[in-house]
Design a protein around this motif. Structure first.
Motif, PDB file in Angstrom:
ATOM      1  N   TRP A  28     -12.649  13.118   4.693  1.00 55.97           N
ATOM      2  CA  TRP A  28     -11.446  13.005   3.862  1.00 55.97           C
ATOM      3  C   TRP A  28     -11.856  11.482   3.192  1.00 55.97           C
ATOM      4  CZ3 TRP A  28      -8.532  15.953   0.267  1.00 55.97           C
ATOM      5  CH2 TRP A  28      -9.188  17.604   0.011  1.00 55.97           C
ATOM      6  N   GLN A  29     -12.446  10.579   3.611  1.00 56.15           N
ATOM      7  CA  GLN A  29     -12.242   9.235   3.451  1.00 56.15           C
ATOM      8  C   GLN A  29     -12.420   8.490   2.410  1.00 56.15           C
ATOM      9  OE1 GLN A  29     -13.636  10.740   6.107  1.00 56.15           O
ATOM     10  NE2 GLN A  29     -14.281   9.912   7.950  1.00 56.15           N
ATOM     11  N   GLN A  30     -11.353   7.467   2.295  1.00 53.26           N
ATOM     12  CA  GLN A  30     -11.839   6.416   0.830  1.00 53.26           C
ATOM     13  C   GLN A  30     -12.227   5.798   1.038  1.00 53.26           C
ATOM     14  OE1 GLN A  30      -8.302   6.771  -2.152  1.00 53.26           O
ATOM     15  NE2 GLN A  30      -9.670   6.514  -4.065  1.00 53.26           N
ATOM     16  N   GLY A  31     -13.567   4.706   1.652  1.00 53.06           N
ATOM     17  CA  GLY A  31     -14.039   3.553   1.674  1.00 53.06           C
ATOM     18  C   GLY A  31     -13.678   2.966   3.657  1.00 53.06           C
ATOM     19  N   ARG A  32     -12.505   2.158   3.727  1.00 55.61           N
ATOM     20  CA  ARG A  32     -12.745   1.936   5.316  1.00 55.61           C
ATOM     21  C   ARG A  32     -11.749   2.734   5.830  1.00 55.61           C
ATOM     22  NH1 ARG A  32      -9.956  -3.228   6.065  1.00 55.61           N
ATOM     23  NH2 ARG A  32     -10.141  -2.493   8.312  1.00 55.61           N
ATOM     24  N   GLY A  33     -10.817   3.463   4.697  1.00 58.56           N
ATOM     25  CA  GLY A  33      -9.812   4.756   5.725  1.00 58.56           C
ATOM     26  C   GLY A  33      -9.913   5.786   4.771  1.00 58.56           C
ATOM     27  N   LEU A  34      -8.630   6.771   4.984  1.00 59.60           N
ATOM     28  CA  LEU A  34      -8.466   7.479   4.253  1.00 59.60           C
ATOM     29  C   LEU A  34      -7.846   7.760   2.593  1.00 59.60           C
ATOM     30  CD1 LEU A  34      -8.635  10.207   5.889  1.00 59.60           C
ATOM     31  CD2 LEU A  34      -5.917  10.414   5.778  1.00 59.60           C
ATOM     32  N   PHE A  35      -8.404   9.261   2.654  1.00 58.04           N
ATOM     33  CA  PHE A  35      -7.929   8.982   0.758  1.00 58.04           C
ATOM     34  C   PHE A  35      -6.330   8.812   0.643  1.00 58.04           C
ATOM     35  CE2 PHE A  35      -7.048  12.803  -2.026  1.00 58.04           C
ATOM     36  CZ  PHE A  35      -6.615  12.012  -3.301  1.00 58.04           C
ATOM     37  N   GLY A  36      -5.821   7.635   0.132  1.00 57.67           N
ATOM     38  CA  GLY A  36      -4.561   7.912  -0.420  1.00 57.67           C
ATOM     39  C   GLY A  36      -3.229   8.431  -0.402  1.00 57.67           C
ATOM     40  N   GLY A  37      -4.413   9.852  -1.279  1.00 56.75           N
ATOM     41  CA  GLY A  37      -3.880  10.848  -1.613  1.00 56.75           C
ATOM     42  C   GLY A  37      -3.164  11.719  -0.428  1.00 56.75           C
ATOM     43  N   ASP A 191      -3.489  10.850  -7.607  1.00 57.19           N
ATOM     44  CA  ASP A 191      -3.440   9.647  -6.403  1.00 57.19           C
ATOM     45  C   ASP A 191      -5.771   9.949  -6.444  1.00 57.19           C
ATOM     46  OD1 ASP A 191      -4.033   7.255  -5.184  1.00 57.19           O
ATOM     47  OD2 ASP A 191      -4.941   8.253  -2.994  1.00 57.19           O
ATOM     48  N   GLY A 192      -5.740  11.298  -6.941  1.00 57.39           N
ATOM     49  CA  GLY A 192      -7.168  11.101  -7.421  1.00 57.39           C
ATOM     50  C   GLY A 192      -8.043  10.869  -7.798  1.00 57.39           C
ATOM     51  N   TYR A 193      -7.953  10.309  -9.328  1.00 53.74           N
ATOM     52  CA  TYR A 193      -8.450   9.415 -10.041  1.00 53.74           C
ATOM     53  C   TYR A 193      -9.405   7.754  -9.420  1.00 53.74           C
ATOM     54  CZ  TYR A 193     -10.111  12.603 -13.210  1.00 53.74           C
ATOM     55  OH  TYR A 193     -10.872  13.291 -13.733  1.00 53.74           O
ATOM     56  N   TRP A 194     -10.178   7.025 -10.033  1.00 54.33           N
ATOM     57  CA  TRP A 194     -10.641   5.951  -9.569  1.00 54.33           C
ATOM     58  C   TRP A 194      -9.393   5.132 -10.515  1.00 54.33           C
ATOM     59  CZ3 TRP A 194     -13.676   9.222 -11.314  1.00 54.33           C
ATOM     60  CH2 TRP A 194     -14.462  10.168 -12.751  1.00 54.33           C
ATOM     61  N   PRO A 195      -8.971   3.752  -9.880  1.00 52.62           N
ATOM     62  CA  PRO A 195      -8.531   2.972 -10.593  1.00 52.62           C
ATOM     63  C   PRO A 195      -9.190   2.614 -12.069  1.00 52.62           C
ATOM     64  CG  PRO A 195      -9.161   1.812  -8.357  1.00 52.62           C
ATOM     65  CD  PRO A 195      -9.820   3.410  -8.544  1.00 52.62           C
ATOM     66  N   LEU A 259       5.194  10.905 -12.317  1.00 55.84           N
ATOM     67  CA  LEU A 259       4.528   9.841 -12.888  1.00 55.84           C
ATOM     68  C   LEU A 259       4.150   8.284 -11.480  1.00 55.84           C
ATOM     69  CD1 LEU A 259       7.402   8.502 -15.567  1.00 55.84           C
ATOM     70  CD2 LEU A 259       4.899   8.517 -15.762  1.00 55.84           C
ATOM     71  N   ASN A 260       3.346   7.406 -12.163  1.00 56.65           N
ATOM     72  CA  ASN A 260       3.105   7.053 -10.521  1.00 56.65           C
ATOM     73  C   ASN A 260       2.867   5.673 -10.643  1.00 56.65           C
ATOM     74  OD1 ASN A 260      -0.040   6.921  -8.600  1.00 56.65           O
ATOM     75  ND2 ASN A 260       2.447   6.050  -7.718  1.00 56.65           N
ATOM     76  N   GLN A 261       3.582   4.623 -10.538  1.00 56.74           N
ATOM     77  CA  GLN A 261       2.814   3.244 -10.096  1.00 56.74           C
ATOM     78  C   GLN A 261       2.386   2.540  -9.504  1.00 56.74           C
ATOM     79  OE1 GLN A 261       5.093   0.611 -13.012  1.00 56.74           O
ATOM     80  NE2 GLN A 261       5.074  -0.342 -11.295  1.00 56.74           N
ATOM     81  N   GLN A 262       1.200   2.274  -8.856  1.00 58.43           N
ATOM     82  CA  GLN A 262       0.678   1.575  -7.354  1.00 58.43           C
ATOM     83  C   GLN A 262       0.491   0.173  -7.240  1.00 58.43           C
ATOM     84  OE1 GLN A 262      -2.677   3.828  -5.512  1.00 58.43           O
ATOM     85  NE2 GLN A 262      -1.740   5.838  -6.265  1.00 58.43           N
ATOM     86  N   THR A 263       0.809  -0.279  -6.990  1.00 58.51           N
ATOM     87  CA  THR A 263       0.140  -1.851  -6.550  1.00 58.51           C
ATOM     88  C   THR A 263      -1.175  -1.933  -5.969  1.00 58.51           C
ATOM     89  OG1 THR A 263       2.494  -2.807  -6.902  1.00 58.51           O
ATOM     90  CG2 THR A 263       1.121  -4.143  -5.454  1.00 58.51           C
ATOM     91  N   MET A 264      -2.201  -2.322  -6.106  1.00 60.20           N
ATOM     92  CA  MET A 264      -3.765  -1.920  -5.996  1.00 60.20           C
ATOM     93  C   MET A 264      -3.759  -3.825  -5.875  1.00 60.20           C
ATOM     94  SD  MET A 264      -5.373   0.690  -7.841  1.00 60.20           S
ATOM     95  CE  MET A 264      -4.673   2.142  -8.354  1.00 60.20           C
ATOM     96  N   ALA A 265      -5.472  -3.918  -4.623  1.00 59.25           N
ATOM     97  CA  ALA A 265      -5.848  -5.481  -4.792  1.00 59.25           C
ATOM     98  C   ALA A 265      -7.091  -5.084  -4.918  1.00 59.25           C
ATOM     99  CB  ALA A 265      -5.295  -5.826  -3.366  1.00 59.25           C
ATOM    100  N   ILE A 266      -8.073  -5.950  -5.487  1.00 59.37           N
ATOM    101  CA  ILE A 266      -8.569  -6.192  -6.074  1.00 59.37           C
ATOM    102  C   ILE A 266     -10.101  -7.103  -4.613  1.00 59.37           C
ATOM    103  CG2 ILE A 266     -10.838  -6.510  -6.981  1.00 59.37           C
ATOM    104  CD1 ILE A 266      -8.380  -7.078  -9.367  1.00 59.37           C
ATOM    105  N   VAL A 267     -10.353  -6.113  -3.592  1.00 58.20           N
ATOM    106  CA  VAL A 267     -11.031  -6.772  -2.018  1.00 58.20           C
ATOM    107  C   VAL A 267     -12.026  -8.335  -2.275  1.00 58.20           C
ATOM    108  CG1 VAL A 267     -11.316  -6.403   0.480  1.00 58.20           C
ATOM    109  CG2 VAL A 267     -10.311  -4.311  -1.271  1.00 58.20           C
TER     110      VAL A 267
END
Length: 268
Positions: A28-37, A191-195, A259-267
């Motif tokens: 269930w990973q997404q990148g370095r960690g687990l899928f946020g959802g 949280d399933g879809y890509w940014p 509804l969902n609002q997310q603060t994201m960082a572009i690595v």
């Protein structure tokens, strides 16, 4: 032996005194960690487990993810901050190896009045989900967790260099959900879809969620188990390598679910 569904995978074991434990599966990973959802579903279930009154529905979940949660053993510590006549406010912390990886505050409340129900957002133009083909979003072209999901995107795909407003939208469904929709699954699905930002990018770019705020607007148990939900997300603003994205979930009938609002960082 049957394969565990999403409810079983995200339900922690109670240890007493507000403490819970869970063995997070691989895959269930997404990148370095687990899928946020997946992480959000764990937090939501731990909060729900400490609430005795079923009529108090999850109204809001506000979380931060200081570190990447990994497959393996995790501990959750839950504290009821206050239980009033109509609202319970509860905090939960997720730890691995003694380090805080995620924490959240959930607000659960009784139904109050319904004579002010309204939606100011313009509903999306919905295409029948049965008429939208399933996209092959799987590793290595997609995140590891995508193997457990069904994507039916509508409009621009990631890395399509769209010159329009960055929007990600389409139908979404977990392949092995529980018998009925519940709060934790809705939290995960939003949280399933890509940014949305990635629809304007020419190539993959790592983006991580730092803060996550969720508001439920329709009881999960009233949703049709046989149908997916429609996801729509838009980048509202970006600055200094951080961006704000708004996400929405809609039923096939055009009813707003959450509804969902997310603060994201572009690595990078």
């Amino acid at each position: 032996m049957s394969t565990p569904d999403f409810v079983q995978l995200t339900t922690p074991t109670a240890l007493g005194d507000g403490r819970y434990a869970i063995d997070i599966p691989d895959g269930w990973q997404q990148g370095r960690g687990l899928f946020g959802g997946f992480v959000m579903a764990l937090l939501a279930r731990a909060i729900r487990a400490e609430e005795d009154e079923a009529g108090r529905a999850l109204r809001s979940l506000t979380a931060e993810l200081p570190g990447p949660t990994q497959p393996g053993r995790a501990e959750l510590r839950v504290e009821v901050l206050r239980r009033g006549n109509g609202v319970t406010t509860t905090a939960v912390r997720l730890l691995q190896g003694g380090e805080l990886m995620a924490h959240a505050v959930g607000v659960l409340g009784r139904t109050r009045v319904q004579d002010r129900d309204q939606v100011q957002l313009t509903p999306p133009a919905l295409t029948r989900w049965q008429d939208v083909p399933v996209a092959p979003v799987r590793p290595p072209l997609g995140p590891v967790f995508a193997q457990h999901c069904e994507f039916r995107p509508v409009g621009n795909l990631p890395f399509s260099r769209s010159t329009a407003d960055p929007v990600a939208q389409g139908w979404f469904l977990l392949r092995a959900p529980g018998a009925t929709w519940d709060e934790a699954e809705v939290v995960a699905v939003i949280d399933g879809y890509w940014p949305a930002l990635l629809t304007s990018e020419p190539m993959p770019r790592p983006v991580v969620t730092l803060a996550f705020t969720f508001q439920a607007l329709r009881p999960a148990h009233t949703l049709d188990r046989s149908a997916p939900l429609f996801h729509r997300a838009r980048t509202l603003a970006a600055s200094d390598g951080y961006l704000v994205e708004q996400r929405e979930l809609w039923t096939p009938a055009g009813e707003l679910v959450a509804l969902n609002q997310q603060t994201m960082a572009i690595v990078k």
